[in-house]
Design a protein around this motif. Structure first.
Motif, PDB file in Angstrom:
ATOM      1  N   ALA A  81       0.828  -1.211   0.000  1.00  0.00           N
ATOM      2  CA  ALA A  81       0.000   0.000   0.000  1.00  0.00           C
ATOM      3  C   ALA A  81       0.859   1.256   0.000  1.00  0.00           C
ATOM      4  O   ALA A  81       0.507   2.263  -0.636  1.00  0.00           O
ATOM      5  CB  ALA A  81      -0.924  -0.005   1.219  1.00  0.00           C
ATOM      6  N   PHE A  82       1.986   1.226   0.693  1.00  0.00           N
ATOM      7  CA  PHE A  82       2.885   2.380   0.743  1.00  0.00           C
ATOM      8  C   PHE A  82       3.342   2.773  -0.658  1.00  0.00           C
ATOM      9  O   PHE A  82       3.276   3.942  -1.054  1.00  0.00           O
ATOM     10  CB  PHE A  82       4.097   2.045   1.622  1.00  0.00           C
ATOM     11  CG  PHE A  82       5.155   3.117   1.657  1.00  0.00           C
ATOM     12  CD1 PHE A  82       5.076   4.165   2.554  1.00  0.00           C
ATOM     13  CD2 PHE A  82       6.238   3.082   0.779  1.00  0.00           C
ATOM     14  CE1 PHE A  82       6.044   5.156   2.596  1.00  0.00           C
ATOM     15  CE2 PHE A  82       7.217   4.059   0.807  1.00  0.00           C
ATOM     16  CZ  PHE A  82       7.112   5.105   1.721  1.00  0.00           C
ATOM     17  N   PHE A  83       3.780   1.797  -1.439  1.00  0.00           N
ATOM     18  CA  PHE A  83       4.269   2.098  -2.789  1.00  0.00           C
ATOM     19  C   PHE A  83       3.116   2.394  -3.746  1.00  0.00           C
ATOM     20  O   PHE A  83       3.271   3.183  -4.690  1.00  0.00           O
ATOM     21  CB  PHE A  83       5.128   0.934  -3.300  1.00  0.00           C
ATOM     22  CG  PHE A  83       6.444   0.809  -2.588  1.00  0.00           C
ATOM     23  CD1 PHE A  83       7.449   1.750  -2.791  1.00  0.00           C
ATOM     24  CD2 PHE A  83       6.676  -0.216  -1.689  1.00  0.00           C
ATOM     25  CE1 PHE A  83       8.662   1.656  -2.126  1.00  0.00           C
ATOM     26  CE2 PHE A  83       7.883  -0.323  -1.018  1.00  0.00           C
ATOM     27  CZ  PHE A  83       8.876   0.615  -1.236  1.00  0.00           C
ATOM     28  N   VAL A  87       2.234   6.035  -6.299  1.00  0.00           N
ATOM     29  CA  VAL A  87       1.893   6.068  -7.724  1.00  0.00           C
ATOM     30  C   VAL A  87       0.677   6.943  -7.987  1.00  0.00           C
ATOM     31  O   VAL A  87       0.564   7.575  -9.039  1.00  0.00           O
ATOM     32  CB  VAL A  87       1.650   4.629  -8.241  1.00  0.00           C
ATOM     33  CG1 VAL A  87       1.202   4.635  -9.687  1.00  0.00           C
ATOM     34  CG2 VAL A  87       2.908   3.792  -8.072  1.00  0.00           C
ATOM     35  N   LEU A  88      -0.248   7.002  -7.026  1.00  0.00           N
ATOM     36  CA  LEU A  88      -1.489   7.737  -7.243  1.00  0.00           C
ATOM     37  C   LEU A  88      -1.237   9.229  -7.368  1.00  0.00           C
ATOM     38  O   LEU A  88      -0.318   9.781  -6.757  1.00  0.00           O
ATOM     39  CB  LEU A  88      -2.456   7.481  -6.091  1.00  0.00           C
ATOM     40  CG  LEU A  88      -3.024   6.059  -6.009  1.00  0.00           C
ATOM     41  CD1 LEU A  88      -3.856   5.894  -4.750  1.00  0.00           C
ATOM     42  CD2 LEU A  88      -3.856   5.740  -7.239  1.00  0.00           C
ATOM     43  N   ARG A  96       2.728  13.683  -2.255  1.00  0.00           N
ATOM     44  CA  ARG A  96       2.642  12.258  -2.583  1.00  0.00           C
ATOM     45  C   ARG A  96       3.514  11.431  -1.649  1.00  0.00           C
ATOM     46  O   ARG A  96       3.095  10.384  -1.140  1.00  0.00           O
ATOM     47  CB  ARG A  96       3.070  12.050  -4.032  1.00  0.00           C
ATOM     48  CG  ARG A  96       2.937  10.624  -4.507  1.00  0.00           C
ATOM     49  CD  ARG A  96       3.368  10.503  -5.954  1.00  0.00           C
ATOM     50  NE  ARG A  96       2.546  11.326  -6.842  1.00  0.00           N
ATOM     51  CZ  ARG A  96       2.805  11.509  -8.132  1.00  0.00           C
ATOM     52  NH1 ARG A  96       3.877  10.935  -8.675  1.00  0.00           N
ATOM     53  NH2 ARG A  96       2.009  12.246  -8.879  1.00  0.00           N
ATOM     54  N   ILE A  97       4.722  11.904  -1.376  1.00  0.00           N
ATOM     55  CA  ILE A  97       5.638  11.169  -0.511  1.00  0.00           C
ATOM     56  C   ILE A  97       5.116  11.115   0.920  1.00  0.00           C
ATOM     57  O   ILE A  97       5.056  10.051   1.546  1.00  0.00           O
ATOM     58  CB  ILE A  97       7.039  11.815  -0.550  1.00  0.00           C
ATOM     59  CG1 ILE A  97       7.674  11.604  -1.933  1.00  0.00           C
ATOM     60  CG2 ILE A  97       7.935  11.224   0.546  1.00  0.00           C
ATOM     61  CD1 ILE A  97       8.977  12.359  -2.125  1.00  0.00           C
ATOM     62  N   PHE A 102       2.682   9.151   6.040  1.00  0.00           N
ATOM     63  CA  PHE A 102       1.669   9.186   7.092  1.00  0.00           C
ATOM     64  C   PHE A 102       0.690   8.029   6.995  1.00  0.00           C
ATOM     65  O   PHE A 102      -0.030   7.750   7.957  1.00  0.00           O
ATOM     66  CB  PHE A 102       0.953  10.543   7.104  1.00  0.00           C
ATOM     67  CG  PHE A 102       1.677  11.557   7.947  1.00  0.00           C
ATOM     68  CD1 PHE A 102       1.407  11.662   9.301  1.00  0.00           C
ATOM     69  CD2 PHE A 102       2.663  12.356   7.392  1.00  0.00           C
ATOM     70  CE1 PHE A 102       2.093  12.563  10.084  1.00  0.00           C
ATOM     71  CE2 PHE A 102       3.353  13.268   8.176  1.00  0.00           C
ATOM     72  CZ  PHE A 102       3.074  13.371   9.538  1.00  0.00           C
ATOM     73  N   PHE A 103       0.663   7.343   5.868  1.00  0.00           N
ATOM     74  CA  PHE A 103      -0.027   6.055   5.818  1.00  0.00           C
ATOM     75  C   PHE A 103       0.624   5.096   6.815  1.00  0.00           C
ATOM     76  O   PHE A 103      -0.058   4.416   7.592  1.00  0.00           O
ATOM     77  CB  PHE A 103       0.024   5.465   4.411  1.00  0.00           C
ATOM     78  CG  PHE A 103      -0.303   3.999   4.356  1.00  0.00           C
ATOM     79  CD1 PHE A 103      -1.615   3.570   4.322  1.00  0.00           C
ATOM     80  CD2 PHE A 103       0.715   3.048   4.350  1.00  0.00           C
ATOM     81  CE1 PHE A 103      -1.918   2.213   4.294  1.00  0.00           C
ATOM     82  CE2 PHE A 103       0.415   1.693   4.326  1.00  0.00           C
ATOM     83  CZ  PHE A 103      -0.903   1.273   4.294  1.00  0.00           C
TER      84      PHE A 103
END
Length: 778
Positions: A81-83, A87-88, A96-97, A102-103
């Motif tokens: 999910a992190f990667f 991409v989104l 984006r980073i 924070f995810f």
């Protein structure tokens, strides 16, 4: 078409607003300090006899072993999910980073709340049992409530800290970064809720079917090989899983409120949603200290008094804050969307009313759930009476209670959502923000709600330790039985309120999704002949298909969770039967059951079975969104919210009614323990276990995960569907891949069989050997 939505000026914080966010962060740190203090108070209590300590140590080792293995499994999903978030699309690379960063923070906080809450609960259980024997009901109950207060303060502190830090560091970009924070909290909580729920109910069902029904021995008899796994399950499911669930409810509701607040109230909209739950943190402490157990007072009445007292203080303080902090007209706001310039009404009244609606809704759900699941009210008494005619009528009456209670609870939630929505008048963004603020009002009660929830597994385990050790007098055992019945009701109540937070958060996120879709369509310069993409009307076939698919996912998710419990429980039944058959002297108390084998069975099965529901929750919105479009995805979310609300309440309250009907019979009604009526209620409770502790609670994070995934992919769905970046081939390929993965996961899950054989070799070698209780104490 580009004029559908005006340009939104993103707010920046300065001066007094910045200071207020810092104050909120300090309150969050204070809440964490209170959590540490409550923990030390619990650990200072006496631990009881050596045999109690041995049993408690076995539960502690089992719970730690399970969560350690679970976190290793979930780390794989978190990494993917992190990667994927990297991409989104996002406004810039930095956002984006840090959305991905924070995810991880949100997932880490959710895991911390679950683990630390469980870690104290497995130490508090024997202290409650010891206190019931040595010092009486009031001290025992106080220990249980202080344990819950620690988890409540931890939930509030970490939720506020994470949100306030994002607002401080990212300000105008905070809503985008917060999407990652909320998604991390929700995703991990869903996995913990599903995995923990499968673990606890597989062990519980297996223990009841063999021990209580077949062998006729008490629920927590040490001769039953599944007893340690059952007590471990109470903590990894009802404590760790539910604590993570309530934390993600807290985090996601804050995320939704901050996203919509920045659009509706500008810079003040980034601060006000933080101030309301900060008030809740303070009033939760007041509720803990101002309400103490009294001799002769019903335990549930004591807990309810704490809830109502802290809620009343929070409501008054929130109204005062609204009138002190917010301006009297929308014309006085700065940095907001231009379409709000003509919004009517007093923002102070709108905000204060919305918050109070949320608080009143939580009180209404508490009363309703208490009525339908409490032993002193007619619904549970009626279910208990039907035990005189057998298990079939017990199951039918419990189903009836679940169905009926779902209607009234949904009416309360619906009235709150619609009432808050009407406060915004013609301004859609303000209306959606009012719904989110109702959720913030409900958040003011979360500290007490988490305390109520944690009290359940602590009191349940305390009763188990007392029964397994044989070191508690009949008077002490009666105290623990009463506290356990109270804990059953408080667990049901917290499930109801968690469902309400899920609906409010999901409704607000749904509004954020629609806003994101409209903005993306405007940026894509949609042609007039493509205006149907904006048609979210219910008579649009795309919307109707989406509604049906959203409802279907809730049913499939529930079915997978319940079936997983059935499979794992079957393996437990065969293993416990094998041990009774092959290990000499178990029933006489001279042989020692192999507790570790049962713990190993449910550990392996729960970790294996949580994968398919998780895949379904994450990939179903992707399949619908990219395959059928943004309009169908809107219908999908609506169907999931509506069906999920009814299904979650039905499952939770039916299970709670069956459980307390069993407690009613065990207290001496309708023949008491060992009677045919008792056996009938045991069967009803066994059916209700996966209802109330596996599938029902897991629906809460399910609908929020699906809403957050939809929000995150909204702009990508639109960009691939229309405009210059339109790419139907890529869009369809993404959808087909998602569908294929879901199909493969479901097929594998359905084809998976329980490893059951007549020789009882169900598990292979056991990788966990706890410090087991001495069966000589039966």
């Amino acid at each position: 078409m580009t004029g559908i939505l005006p340009a939104v000026v993103k707010p920046e914080l300065e001066g007094g607003n910045l200071i207020l966010v810092v104050v909120v962060a300090l309150i969050a740190l204070g809440a964490l300090g209170m959590a540490a203090m409550f923990r030390s108070q619990v650990l200072a209590a006496g631990e009881g006899t050596d045999n109690m300590k041995t049993i408690a140590l076995a539960v502690q080792e089992g719970a730690n072993a399970y969560l350690t293995r679970q976190f290793r499994t979930l780390a794989i999903f978190a990494a993917i999910a992190f990667f994927a978030l990297l991409v989104l699309p996002a406004d810039d690379t930095t956002v984006r980073i840090f959305r991905s960063v924070f995810f991880v923070v949100g997932a880490g906080f959710s895991a911390a709340v679950g683990y630390l809450g469980m870690n104290l609960a497995v130490r508090a259980n024997l202290r409650v049992a010891a206190a019931a024997e040595t010092t009486g009901r009031e001290p025992a109950m106080t220990i249980g409530l202080r344990t819950g207060a620690m988890v409540g303060m931890l939930t509030v502190g970490l939720g506020l800290l994470g949100a306030s830090l994002v607002v401080l560091f990212f300000q105008d970009e905070a809503p985008d970064v917060l999407e990652g924070f909320g998604f991390g909290a929700a995703l991990l909580a869903m996995f913990m809720r599903v995995g923990g729920g499968i673990f606890t109910k597989a062990a519980d069902v297996g223990a009841d079917l063999v021990g209580k029904v077949e062998q006729g021995i008490p629920e927590d008899d040490p001769r039953n090989a599944a007893t340690i796994a059952d007590n471990v399950g109470d903590n990894v499911g009802d404590c760790a899983g539910m604590a993570a669930d309530l934390f993600e409810s807290y985090a996601v509701t804050l995320v939704a409120a901050l996203i919509l607040g920045s659009q509706a109230f500008g810079d003040k909209g980034l601060v006000f949603p933080l101030l309301i739950p900060a008030i809740g943190a303070l009033t939760a402490v007041a509720g803990v200290y101002l309400t103490k157990p009294k001799a002769g007072e019903n335990g549930l009445a004591t807990i309810n008094k704490s809830f109502y007292l802290s809620s009343g203080i929070a409501a008054i303080a929130s109204v005062v804050l609204s009138y002190l902090y917010l301006p009297s007209s929308f014309a006085e706001f700065t940095n907001i969307a231009t379409d709000l310039a003509g919004a009517e009404g007093d923002p102070r009244f709108i905000a204060a009313s919305a918050v109070v609606i949320g608080i009143v809704m939580s009180a209404g759900i508490l009363a309703l759930t208490g009525y339908y699941t409490g032993t002193e009210y007619r619904p549970v008494k009626d279910v208990g009476k039907t035990s005189l005619t057998g298990p079939a009528t017990v199951i039918l009456s419990g189903l009836s209670v679940g169905f009926e209670s779902a209607v009234y609870t949904t009416l309360v939630i619906g009235a709150a959502v619609f009432g808050a929505y009407l406060l915004g008048g013609a301004a859609l963004t303000v209306s959606l923000f009012a719904v989110a603020l109702a959720g913030c009002g409900l958040l003011t009660t979360v500290g007490v709600i988490v305390a109520m929830d944690t009290f359940g597994p602590v009191s349940d385990n305390a009763q188990g330790i007392a029964e397994m050790s044989g070191d508690v007098s009949p008077e002490g055992a009666q105290i623990l039985t009463e506290l356990d019945a109270v804990g059953n009701t408080t667990k049901a109540i917290t499930k109801g309120i968690a469902i309400a937070t899920a609906v409010l958060a999901a409704t607000a996120l749904f509004g954020s999704y629609a806003t994101s879709v409209f903005e993306s369509l405007a940026e894509a310069n949609v042609r007039p002949d493509e205006a149907y993409l904006l048609d979210f009307s219910v008579f649009n076939p795309a919307v109707i298909v989406g509604v049906l698919l959203g409802a279907a996912v809730v049913f499939l998710f529930s079915g997978l969770a319940i079936n997983a419990v059935a499979r794992a429980a079957g393996a437990v039944v065969m293993e416990v039967r094998r041990q009774f058959r092959e290990i000499p002297g178990i029933m006489e108390g001279t042989g020692r059951p192999e507790y570790g084998k049962v713990v190993d069975i449910v550990t392996k099965d729960s970790l294996r079975e949580l994968v398919t529901p998780g895949i379904l929750a994450v990939l179903a919105p992707i399949a619908v969104g990219f395959g059928l479009g943004a309009t169908a995805l809107a219908g999908f979310l609506a169907g999931a919210i509506g069906t999920g609300t009814l299904m979650a309440v039905f499952l939770a309250n039916a299970g709670g009614a069956w459980d307390n009907a069993k407690k009613l019979v065990e207290d001496g009604h309708h023949g008491g323990k060992g009677s045919a009526a008792h056996e009938a209620t045991i069967i009803g409770d066994t059916v209700g276990d996966p209802f109330k502790d596996t599938a029902g609670p897991a629906i809460n994070p399910l609908i929020k995960v699906m809403n957050l995934v939809s929000l995150l992919i909204a702009s990508a769905v639109v960009s691939l569907s229309v405009g210059q970046d339109q790419n139907d081939v890529l869009r369809v390929v993404i959808a087909l891949v998602a569908v294929a993965i879901i199909a493969v996961a479901v097929i594998i899950s359905k084809r998976r069989e329980v490893t059951i054989s007549d020789d009882g070799d169900n598990t292979g070698s056991s990788s966990f050997t706890p410090h087991a209780p001495d069966p000589h104490n039966v």
